[in-house]
Design a protein around this motif. Structure first.
Motif, PDB file in Angstrom:
ATOM      1  N   ARG A   1       0.819  -1.217   0.000  1.00 30.60           N
ATOM      2  CA  ARG A   1       0.000   0.000   0.000  1.00 30.60           C
ATOM      3  C   ARG A   1       0.853   1.268   0.000  1.00 30.60           C
ATOM      4  NH1 ARG A   1      -3.003  -1.102   4.137  1.00 30.60           N
ATOM      5  NH2 ARG A   1      -4.661  -2.050   2.894  1.00 30.60           N
ATOM      6  N   ALA A   2       1.879   1.314   0.865  1.00 35.42           N
ATOM      7  CA  ALA A   2       2.717   2.517   0.942  1.00 35.42           C
ATOM      8  C   ALA A   2       3.445   2.763  -0.376  1.00 35.42           C
ATOM      9  CB  ALA A   2       3.722   2.391   2.091  1.00 35.42           C
ATOM     10  N   GLY A   3       3.943   1.710  -1.010  1.00 39.82           N
ATOM     11  CA  GLY A   3       4.622   1.856  -2.289  1.00 39.82           C
ATOM     12  C   GLY A   3       3.710   2.351  -3.387  1.00 39.82           C
ATOM     13  N   LEU A   4       2.472   1.894  -3.385  1.00 38.28           N
ATOM     14  CA  LEU A   4       1.513   2.362  -4.386  1.00 38.28           C
ATOM     15  C   LEU A   4       1.157   3.827  -4.160  1.00 38.28           C
ATOM     16  CD1 LEU A   4      -0.867  -0.750  -4.512  1.00 38.28           C
ATOM     17  CD2 LEU A   4       0.680   0.023  -6.319  1.00 38.28           C
ATOM     18  N   GLU A   5       0.984   4.209  -2.901  1.00 39.30           N
ATOM     19  CA  GLU A   5       0.627   5.597  -2.592  1.00 39.30           C
ATOM     20  C   GLU A   5       1.760   6.562  -2.929  1.00 39.30           C
ATOM     21  OE1 GLU A   5      -0.463   5.413   1.481  1.00 39.30           O
ATOM     22  OE2 GLU A   5      -2.477   4.613   1.099  1.00 39.30           O
ATOM     23  N   SER A   6       3.010   6.103  -2.768  1.00 43.27           N
ATOM     24  CA  SER A   6       4.152   6.980  -3.043  1.00 43.27           C
ATOM     25  C   SER A   6       4.568   6.976  -4.511  1.00 43.27           C
ATOM     26  CB  SER A   6       5.351   6.548  -2.189  1.00 43.27           C
ATOM     27  OG  SER A   6       5.822   5.275  -2.599  1.00 43.27           O
ATOM     28  N   GLY A   7       4.039   6.042  -5.289  1.00 42.91           N
ATOM     29  CA  GLY A   7       4.412   5.943  -6.689  1.00 42.91           C
ATOM     30  C   GLY A   7       5.620   5.062  -6.946  1.00 42.91           C
ATOM     31  N   ARG A   8       6.167   4.441  -5.882  1.00 40.04           N
ATOM     32  CA  ARG A   8       7.309   3.551  -6.078  1.00 40.04           C
ATOM     33  C   ARG A   8       6.887   2.225  -6.705  1.00 40.04           C
ATOM     34  NH1 ARG A   8       8.078   5.041  -0.777  1.00 40.04           N
ATOM     35  NH2 ARG A   8       7.717   2.892  -0.106  1.00 40.04           N
ATOM     36  N   LEU A   9       5.582   1.936  -6.635  1.00 34.99           N
ATOM     37  CA  LEU A   9       5.037   0.725  -7.243  1.00 34.99           C
ATOM     38  C   LEU A   9       3.858   1.080  -8.137  1.00 34.99           C
ATOM     39  CD1 LEU A   9       5.015  -1.756  -4.197  1.00 34.99           C
ATOM     40  CD2 LEU A   9       6.579  -1.807  -6.149  1.00 34.99           C
ATOM     41  N   VAL A  10       3.614   0.239  -9.113  1.00 39.75           N
ATOM     42  CA  VAL A  10       2.494   0.396 -10.036  1.00 39.75           C
ATOM     43  C   VAL A  10       1.586  -0.818  -9.890  1.00 39.75           C
ATOM     44  CG1 VAL A  10       1.816   0.524 -12.469  1.00 39.75           C
ATOM     45  CG2 VAL A  10       3.875   1.713 -11.680  1.00 39.75           C
ATOM     46  N   ALA A  11       0.290  -0.582  -9.725  1.00 38.33           N
ATOM     47  CA  ALA A  11      -0.681  -1.684  -9.689  1.00 38.33           C
ATOM     48  C   ALA A  11      -1.030  -2.077 -11.114  1.00 38.33           C
ATOM     49  CB  ALA A  11      -1.930  -1.259  -8.923  1.00 38.33           C
ATOM     50  N   LEU A  12      -0.852  -3.332 -11.447  1.00 44.04           N
ATOM     51  CA  LEU A  12      -1.041  -3.784 -12.818  1.00 44.04           C
ATOM     52  C   LEU A  12      -2.510  -4.047 -13.149  1.00 44.04           C
ATOM     53  CD1 LEU A  12       2.018  -6.179 -12.981  1.00 44.04           C
ATOM     54  CD2 LEU A  12       1.836  -3.848 -13.868  1.00 44.04           C
ATOM     55  N   ALA A  13      -3.286  -4.406 -12.159  1.00 47.50           N
ATOM     56  CA  ALA A  13      -4.721  -4.635 -12.387  1.00 47.50           C
ATOM     57  C   ALA A  13      -5.448  -4.347 -11.082  1.00 47.50           C
ATOM     58  CB  ALA A  13      -4.977  -6.065 -12.850  1.00 47.50           C
ATOM     59  N   PRO A  14      -5.535  -3.081 -10.689  1.00 48.13           N
ATOM     60  CA  PRO A  14      -6.092  -2.739  -9.371  1.00 48.13           C
ATOM     61  C   PRO A  14      -7.510  -3.230  -9.145  1.00 48.13           C
ATOM     62  CG  PRO A  14      -5.881  -0.783 -10.766  1.00 48.13           C
ATOM     63  CD  PRO A  14      -5.132  -1.891 -11.450  1.00 48.13           C
ATOM     64  N   ASP A  15      -8.274  -3.417 -10.223  1.00 47.98           N
ATOM     65  CA  ASP A  15      -9.656  -3.888 -10.083  1.00 47.98           C
ATOM     66  C   ASP A  15      -9.765  -5.408 -10.132  1.00 47.98           C
ATOM     67  OD1 ASP A  15     -10.561  -1.254  -9.952  1.00 47.98           O
ATOM     68  OD2 ASP A  15     -10.757  -1.114 -12.133  1.00 47.98           O
ATOM     69  N   HIS A  16      -8.616  -6.068 -10.238  1.00 50.17           N
ATOM     70  CA  HIS A  16      -8.613  -7.540 -10.286  1.00 50.17           C
ATOM     71  C   HIS A  16      -7.595  -8.090  -9.293  1.00 50.17           C
ATOM     72  CE1 HIS A  16     -10.437  -6.436 -14.161  1.00 50.17           C
ATOM     73  NE2 HIS A  16     -11.048  -7.615 -14.094  1.00 50.17           N
ATOM     74  N   PRO A  17      -7.825  -7.886  -8.005  1.00 55.07           N
ATOM     75  CA  PRO A  17      -6.884  -8.417  -7.010  1.00 55.07           C
ATOM     76  C   PRO A  17      -6.947  -9.944  -6.957  1.00 55.07           C
ATOM     77  CG  PRO A  17      -8.851  -7.594  -5.930  1.00 55.07           C
ATOM     78  CD  PRO A  17      -8.992  -7.225  -7.384  1.00 55.07           C
ATOM     79  N   VAL A  18      -5.879 -10.523  -6.448  1.00 56.09           N
ATOM     80  CA  VAL A  18      -5.867 -11.959  -6.173  1.00 56.09           C
ATOM     81  C   VAL A  18      -6.298 -12.136  -4.723  1.00 56.09           C
ATOM     82  CG1 VAL A  18      -4.466 -14.054  -6.109  1.00 56.09           C
ATOM     83  CG2 VAL A  18      -3.954 -12.267  -7.792  1.00 56.09           C
ATOM     84  N   GLU A  19      -7.298 -12.986  -4.500  1.00 55.95           N
ATOM     85  CA  GLU A  19      -7.817 -13.161  -3.148  1.00 55.95           C
ATOM     86  C   GLU A  19      -7.625 -14.609  -2.696  1.00 55.95           C
ATOM     87  OE1 GLU A  19     -11.838 -11.728  -3.191  1.00 55.95           O
ATOM     88  OE2 GLU A  19     -11.169  -9.674  -2.777  1.00 55.95           O
ATOM     89  N   VAL A  20      -7.122 -14.760  -1.477  1.00 54.86           N
ATOM     90  CA  VAL A  20      -6.920 -16.083  -0.894  1.00 54.86           C
ATOM     91  C   VAL A  20      -7.782 -16.191   0.356  1.00 54.86           C
ATOM     92  CG1 VAL A  20      -5.257 -17.658   0.186  1.00 54.86           C
ATOM     93  CG2 VAL A  20      -4.573 -16.276  -1.791  1.00 54.86           C
ATOM     94  N   ARG A  21      -8.698 -17.134   0.351  1.00 55.70           N
ATOM     95  CA  ARG A  21      -9.560 -17.359   1.518  1.00 55.70           C
ATOM     96  C   ARG A  21      -8.787 -18.150   2.574  1.00 55.70           C
ATOM     97  NH1 ARG A  21     -15.354 -17.423   0.690  1.00 55.70           N
ATOM     98  NH2 ARG A  21     -15.857 -16.315  -1.244  1.00 55.70           N
TER      99      ARG A  21
END
Length: 298
Positions: free
Chosen positions: A247-267
């Protein structure tokens, strides 16, 4: 003929320590006494319970008796803790647990830290992929496990904990080099990728689900949750990282989300021995509360 307590305790010590000599030191008896007790236990069971290898391992029949032994030892520890409550010196109750690496790195330790010292528990954590932690329950190695298996192991109860959500991420520089500078997940099949280990399926599952293609890019293996996230942040490859860690990397721009609307979810589920134990009950309550605070509802 019922199993004798000393024989059960000796079996548990032998498997945990790995050699007859080490088990003897732990139990303050001779190696010959350990051997005699195990032989007597095998005669009672009518089966060979351990492989005399280095280290000693339990046979399939031994795993059944080992699970019983550890349950007996847990209940014995509960009774002693109750009797000694309020005394200055108190025995500790060992509580072996299995947990996946990402839960261990994000929320699980916080849950255990909320337990009071007066509980008298000492934890032995076994880090294992969430799809494989149930094998440690079946073998009797652990009393409870965070797992992705919703079906209860024989002799255990199961309850849902929540969903651990991951985002497929990379650095902006990685995006420029390998994904055309557009964060295009359609190009991931041939891009360098970071895996936790050779059993990690998250990244491959994401590529197949999102692109319909089979992953074929170079693979790095980094078998530690924090180091895995750091490898992605350093641009070694792209990877599916828990939202809490990226989360911190995405907010700072150090990371790019490749598919923010398609997260991988593990139950995730909590499986534990199906017996009444004050210590195990308190651990379960703490894990349940920690999951409510950190995980998304199932």
């Amino acid at each position: 003929m019922p199993f004798q307590f000393d024989h059960l305790r000796t079996l548990a010590a032998l498997v945990e320590e790995g050699t007859f000599e080490a088990a003897a030191r732990r139990l303050h008896v001779t190696s010959s006494a350990v051997s005699q007790r195990v032989r007597a236990l095998e005669q009672t069971a009518g089966k060979v319970l351990v492989r005399r290898t280095n280290p000693v391992t339990a046979t399939p029949a031994g795993e059944v008796v080992l699970r019983h032994a550890r349950q007996v030892l847990l209940l014995d520890g509960d009774v002693l803790a109750e009797l000694r409550r309020g005394e200055d010196e108190r025995g500790r109750i060992p509580v072996p647990l299995a947990v996946n690496a990402d839960s261990l790195a994000t929320w699980f330790l916080d849950a255990l830290a909320d337990l009071p010292d007066e509980l008298g528990a000492v934890f032995e954590l076994h880090r294992e992929d969430e799809e494989h932690t149930v094998s440690l329950l079946r073998s009797g190695t652990v009393m409870a496990a965070v797992t992705s298996a919703p079906d209860a192991v024989q002799g255990c109860s199961v309850e849902g904990l929540g969903t651990l959500r991951y985002q497929a991420v990379c650095t902006p520089e990685f995006d420029e080099r390998h994904l055309g500078g557009r964060g295009d997940p359609g190009m991931l099949a041939g891009a360098p990728v970071v895996h936790f280990d050779r059993r990690d399926e998250l990244q491959d599952r994401f590529v197949r689900d999102f692109t319909g293609r089979e992953p074929a890019g170079p693979r790095h293996y980094v078998p530690a949750s924090e180091d895995f996230a750091r490898a992605v942040a350093l641009g070694l490859g792209w990877g599916a990282v828990p939202e809490q860690q990226c989360r911190a990397g995405l907010e700072s721009g150090r990371l790019v989300a490749l598919a923010p609307d398609h997260p991988v979810e593990v139950r995730l589920y909590w499986q534990r021995w199906n017996l009444r134990s004050p210590v195990l009950d308190r651990v379960t309550e703490a894990v349940r509360a920690g999951a409510r605070a950190w995980l998304r509802p199932l």
